[in-house]
Design a protein around this motif. Structure first.
Motif, mmCIF file in Angstrom:
data_model
loop_
_atom_site.group_PDB
_atom_site.id
_atom_site.type_symbol
_atom_site.label_atom_id
_atom_site.label_comp_id
_atom_site.label_asym_id
_atom_site.label_seq_id
_atom_site.Cartn_x
_atom_site.Cartn_y
_atom_site.Cartn_z
ATOM 1 N N LYS A 1 0.834 -1.208 0.000
ATOM 2 C CA LYS A 1 0.000 0.000 0.000
ATOM 3 C C LYS A 1 0.867 1.254 0.000
ATOM 4 O O LYS A 1 0.476 2.286 -0.554
ATOM 5 C CB LYS A 1 -0.945 -0.012 1.203
ATOM 6 C CG LYS A 1 -1.986 -1.129 1.143
ATOM 7 C CD LYS A 1 -2.961 -1.071 2.282
ATOM 8 C CE LYS A 1 -3.922 -2.256 2.254
ATOM 9 N NZ LYS A 1 -4.743 -2.323 1.044
ATOM 10 N N LYS B 1 1.704 1.900 -3.514
ATOM 11 C CA LYS B 1 0.587 2.526 -4.228
ATOM 12 C C LYS B 1 0.533 4.021 -3.927
ATOM 13 O O LYS B 1 0.343 4.848 -4.837
ATOM 14 C CB LYS B 1 -0.721 1.850 -3.797
ATOM 15 C CG LYS B 1 -1.969 2.434 -4.455
ATOM 16 C CD LYS B 1 -1.976 2.200 -5.946
ATOM 17 C CE LYS B 1 -3.213 2.830 -6.617
ATOM 18 N NZ LYS B 1 -4.470 2.266 -6.127
ATOM 19 N N HIS C 1 -10.091 15.288 -8.663
ATOM 20 C CA HIS C 1 -10.010 13.846 -8.931
ATOM 21 C C HIS C 1 -8.723 13.258 -8.367
ATOM 22 O O HIS C 1 -8.722 12.179 -7.744
ATOM 23 C CB HIS C 1 -10.071 13.606 -10.438
ATOM 24 C CG HIS C 1 -9.786 12.192 -10.842
ATOM 25 N ND1 HIS C 1 -10.683 11.161 -10.664
ATOM 26 C CD2 HIS C 1 -8.663 11.625 -11.398
ATOM 27 C CE1 HIS C 1 -10.144 10.034 -11.089
ATOM 28 N NE2 HIS C 1 -8.926 10.281 -11.546
ATOM 29 N N LYS D 1 -8.791 12.971 -4.649
ATOM 30 C CA LYS D 1 -9.545 11.783 -4.239
ATOM 31 C C LYS D 1 -8.693 10.524 -4.377
ATOM 32 O O LYS D 1 -8.702 9.650 -3.493
ATOM 33 C CB LYS D 1 -10.814 11.652 -5.089
ATOM 34 C CG LYS D 1 -11.725 10.500 -4.667
ATOM 35 C CD LYS D 1 -12.982 10.455 -5.513
ATOM 36 C CE LYS D 1 -13.894 9.328 -5.026
ATOM 37 N NZ LYS D 1 -13.262 7.998 -5.097
ATOM 38 N N ARG D 2 -7.940 10.422 -5.500
ATOM 39 C CA ARG D 2 -7.043 9.269 -5.678
ATOM 40 C C ARG D 2 -6.032 9.179 -4.536
ATOM 41 O O ARG D 2 -5.807 8.109 -3.964
ATOM 42 C CB ARG D 2 -6.277 9.388 -6.992
ATOM 43 C CG ARG D 2 -7.022 8.954 -8.224
ATOM 44 C CD ARG D 2 -6.113 9.033 -9.435
ATOM 45 N NE ARG D 2 -5.099 7.988 -9.390
ATOM 46 C CZ ARG D 2 -3.885 8.094 -9.921
ATOM 47 N NH1 ARG D 2 -3.518 9.208 -10.517
ATOM 48 N NH2 ARG D 2 -3.036 7.094 -9.846
ATOM 49 N N ASN E 1 -6.233 10.621 -1.531
ATOM 50 C CA ASN E 1 -6.898 10.362 -0.247
ATOM 51 C C ASN E 1 -7.308 8.903 -0.114
ATOM 52 O O ASN E 1 -7.238 8.325 0.976
ATOM 53 C CB ASN E 1 -8.119 11.272 -0.098
ATOM 54 C CG ASN E 1 -7.739 12.728 0.137
ATOM 55 O OD1 ASN E 1 -6.650 13.006 0.638
ATOM 56 N ND2 ASN E 1 -8.610 13.650 -0.228
ATOM 57 N N ASP E 2 -7.761 8.297 -1.217
ATOM 58 C CA ASP E 2 -8.135 6.871 -1.171
ATOM 59 C C ASP E 2 -6.919 6.008 -0.852
ATOM 60 O O ASP E 2 -6.985 5.099 -0.004
ATOM 61 C CB ASP E 2 -8.738 6.440 -2.518
ATOM 62 C CG ASP E 2 -10.132 7.031 -2.734
ATOM 63 O OD1 ASP E 2 -10.722 7.517 -1.753
ATOM 64 O OD2 ASP E 2 -10.596 7.022 -3.889
ATOM 65 N N ALA E 3 -5.802 6.278 -1.535
ATOM 66 C CA ALA E 3 -4.581 5.504 -1.275
ATOM 67 C C ALA E 3 -4.068 5.762 0.140
ATOM 68 O O ALA E 3 -3.614 4.838 0.829
ATOM 69 C CB ALA E 3 -3.511 5.862 -2.305
ATOM 70 N N ASN E 4 -4.124 7.014 0.564
ATOM 71 C CA ASN E 4 -3.657 7.383 1.904
ATOM 72 C C ASN E 4 -4.528 6.738 2.978
ATOM 73 O O ASN E 4 -4.024 6.209 3.981
ATOM 74 C CB ASN E 4 -3.685 8.911 2.038
ATOM 75 C CG ASN E 4 -2.904 9.397 3.240
ATOM 76 O OD1 ASN E 4 -2.054 8.691 3.767
ATOM 77 N ND2 ASN E 4 -3.199 10.599 3.691
ATOM 78 N N ARG E 5 -5.863 6.760 2.759
ATOM 79 C CA ARG E 5 -6.778 6.164 3.731
ATOM 80 C C ARG E 5 -6.578 4.655 3.809
ATOM 81 O O ARG E 5 -6.616 4.061 4.892
ATOM 82 C CB ARG E 5 -8.222 6.486 3.334
ATOM 83 C CG ARG E 5 -9.254 6.102 4.411
ATOM 84 C CD ARG E 5 -10.672 6.401 3.956
ATOM 85 N NE ARG E 5 -10.827 7.789 3.560
ATOM 86 C CZ ARG E 5 -11.009 8.190 2.301
ATOM 87 N NH1 ARG E 5 -11.028 7.298 1.312
ATOM 88 N NH2 ARG E 5 -11.142 9.469 2.014
ATOM 89 N N ASP E 6 -6.360 4.050 2.646
ATOM 90 C CA ASP E 6 -6.134 2.602 2.601
ATOM 91 C C ASP E 6 -4.910 2.218 3.427
ATOM 92 O O ASP E 6 -4.933 1.268 4.218
ATOM 93 C CB ASP E 6 -5.957 2.173 1.149
ATOM 94 C CG ASP E 6 -6.195 0.692 0.945
ATOM 95 O OD1 ASP E 6 -6.827 0.073 1.820
ATOM 96 O OD2 ASP E 6 -5.759 0.157 -0.080
ATOM 97 N N GLU F 1 -5.633 2.907 7.262
ATOM 98 C CA GLU F 1 -6.486 1.885 7.887
ATOM 99 C C GLU F 1 -5.715 0.608 8.169
ATOM 100 O O GLU F 1 -5.868 -0.017 9.221
ATOM 101 C CB GLU F 1 -7.685 1.600 6.976
ATOM 102 C CG GLU F 1 -8.708 2.737 6.945
ATOM 103 C CD GLU F 1 -9.807 2.498 5.920
ATOM 104 O OE1 GLU F 1 -9.711 1.486 5.176
ATOM 105 O OE2 GLU F 1 -10.739 3.314 5.845
#
Length: 575
Positions: free
Chosen positions: A187, A190, A213, A216-217, A219-224, A227
């Motif tokens: 991750k 990524k 956009h 968001k990409r 933030n999604d990778a960072n959140r993944d 978590e």
């Protein structure tokens, strides 16, 4: 992880010194509770002040010696681990430098950056911990048990319950954490990839209003990643409170059963105090081991990724014996060459046969995806052919060293790449020993003097990262100058005039013809005006040669070439 320990061989003497220092430090720490026990049982109970002062002074000396050993061992272990990671980074970088483009594609640039930085840092941290604890933790645990048994064997039965419980706790946590640490490093790759694409493509992102956009990409990778990190850290965080709970209950049990034995006359107060100290040392040594188990899973996952880089065998390697070069200079020949990209069903190039020599200008033209850049990549041996052969100066490129092959070639890539430094440094990149006069001559031929002389410091002007403070056309001209200063046998221009205006393009081609009349020129281009005066034009379509000849011959005999020409030139210009 064990496979990487070979990089510690140059520092084996330092490692041995660290282990010896830690051995003496552990002996001192194991001796201190016994001295304290003697002070209580012999000094305080008997009111013997001189004895108390004597043993107290000895305790101070032992503590001081242990502190000196600890500080020295920490310094040497940190220094050794840093040197280890430096050597490992150098080895990984050197290994990556031998990769073909296929290996780069397989692992990915973002992952290679993560493996060279974050993964090696993880291993370095464990190396520091390991050097500090590989002696002290086992010795403190085993020595503490021996000393505790010497004080009271029956009371030591408490450890029969406590130690297996702690070991089971550490093992269960490590088993759950290891898979999550492997996932975490992926991750991180990524996240690094998304960040790298954002930084490189910031102009495109802003031009197309895709900032939200890309946010968001990211933030999604960072959140993944976050978590996953929270999940694994929750598991790791459970170790310390559980071990402290076990430690406190162990202390209560020792005081409880110890007081009974003191009351029965089977144990002295000083011995019980020493016993508690040894119990704490045993517990703390297990805590140190647990900390290692916390860090080792992640470092093991990182070590696997590092070993993947080191163990990957490059597809393109130099021949065992390099053939002697004959006197031919600048000859390039393709013999029935076929090439597939890894995993592709259709060939990128099929049955390519032609030859070029010094004093000739050979142009390669074709539609997008016809295989022009692929053909260039095969000459420089960025990839190896699947069938057929490519000869440079009469020798198959696979039988030459990559260094000697590329020393013959001056390549100007499709995307001009510049490096941080001065203009002169970037031109001199083609030839380190180039004189100021050679640099100026190369810049004049590349039609770069106009804008270089307009810079505040001329050739000493600083270029930003990637040459972002110069235009696309200026980048291309500097890249061309870099190839020219090398004065190679073979010049390869891979669509290197696309950012130039027609006037500059014409002047540059005329200057090149004068400057490179004894060398071989291969020009890949999209514009007909760039290739129209070439001695030979090779027309590619779907990876095949569909026409070869000069401009007039191809206009008559090659439909694909005529379609390209008519799409760019008027009937009057064609005539």
């Amino acid at each position: 992880m064990v496979q990487l320990l070979k990089f510690l061989r140059p520092y084996i003497t330092t490692v041995a010194i660290v282990l010896i220092l830690l051995f003496f430090q552990s002996l001192g720490e194991l001796y201190l509770p016994t001295l304290m026990s003697d002070i209580v049982d012999k000094g305080i109970v008997n009111g013997d002040t001189p004895y108390i002062l004597k043993i107290g002074g000895l305790m101070l000396l032992v503590a001081l010696g242990g502190t000196i050993c600890s500080i020295t061992a920490t310094f040497l272990s940190s220094k050794t681990a840093a040197a280890f990671s430096r050597d490992l980074r150098g080895k990984v970088f050197s290994r990556v430098e031998t990769y073909s483009l296929h290996e780069f594609d397989k692992i990915g640039t973002a992952s290679l950056i993560t493996r060279t930085t974050n993964d090696i840092n993880q291993v370095q941290q464990v190396m520091i911990m390991g050097l500090r604890m590989m002696v002290s933790a086992p010795m403190m645990c085993i020595g503490g048990i021996i000393m505790a048994v010497s004080k009271d064997a029956k009371l030591s039965l408490i450890f029969v319950v406590v130690i297996p419980a702690l070991a089971a706790l550490i093992f269960s946590v490590a088993r759950k954490a290891l898979p999550l640490f492997k996932v975490m490093q992926g991750k991180l790759d990524k996240l690094n990839l998304v960040l790298r694409e954002n930084l490189i493509g910031i102009r495109v992102i802003r031009a197309f209003n895709r900032v939200d956009h890309e946010k968001k990409r990211f933030n999604d990778a960072n959140r993944d990643l976050t978590e996953n990190a929270i999940r694994v850290n929750k598991i790791i965080a459970a170790i310390m409170p559980m071990m402290m709970l076990v430690m406190n209950f162990t202390t209560i049990a020792i005081i409880w059963f110890g007081s009974v034995r003191i009351d029965n006359g089977n144990m002295q107060v000083g011995d019980m105090m020493a016993f508690i100290q040894y119990a704490m040392q045993i517990m703390f040594s297990l805590i140190m081991v647990s900390m290692m188990f916390v860090m080792v899973p992640r470092a093991s996952a990182s070590a696997v990724r590092i070993n993947e880089v080191l163990d990957m065998v490059p597809e393109i390697v130099d021949a065992d014996e390099i053939k002697e070069m004959d006197r031919k200079k600048g000859f390039v020949e393709f013999r029935n060459v076929n090439f597939y990209y890894p995993g592709a069903e259709q060939p990128a190039l099929q049955d390519i046969t032609f030859h070029v020599g010094p004093g000739e200008i050979t142009a390669i033209i074709g539609g997008t995806g016809s295989g022009k850049s692929t053909l260039i990549n095969l000459i420089t041996r960025f990839y190896d052919v699947n069938a057929g052969s490519i000869l440079v100066d009469g020798v198959d490129v696979r039988e030459m060293s990559q260094e000697s092959l590329r020393a013959k070639i001056g390549l100007v890539p499709q995307k001009a790449v510049l490096f941080t430094g001065t203009v002169a440094d970037n031109i001199r990149y083609g030839k380190e020993s180039a004189s100021d006069e050679e640099i100026r001559r190369a810049a004049e031929t590349a039609q770069a003097m106009e804008f270089i002389s307009g810079m505040e410091n001329g050739f000493e002007s600083i270029l930003a990262q990637g040459g972002n403070n110069v235009s696309g056309g200026q980048k291309q001209r500097l890249a061309i100058a870099r190839a020219l200063v090398r004065r190679p046998e073979i010049y390869i221009f891979d669509d290197s005039f696309s950012a130039l205006d027609f006037k500059t393009d014409a002047k540059l081609r005329a200057a090149l013809k004068r400057e490179t009349k004894e060398a071989t020129l291969l020009i890949v281009a999209q514009r007909v005006s760039t290739v129209i005066d070439a001695d030979r034009i090779i027309v590619l379509d779907d990876g095949k040669i569909v026409g070869m000849g000069n401009h007039k011959e191809l206009l008559k005999g090659c439909m694909v070439y005529r379609e390209i020409v008519t799409s760019q030139l008027s009937e009057e210009e064609i005539a």
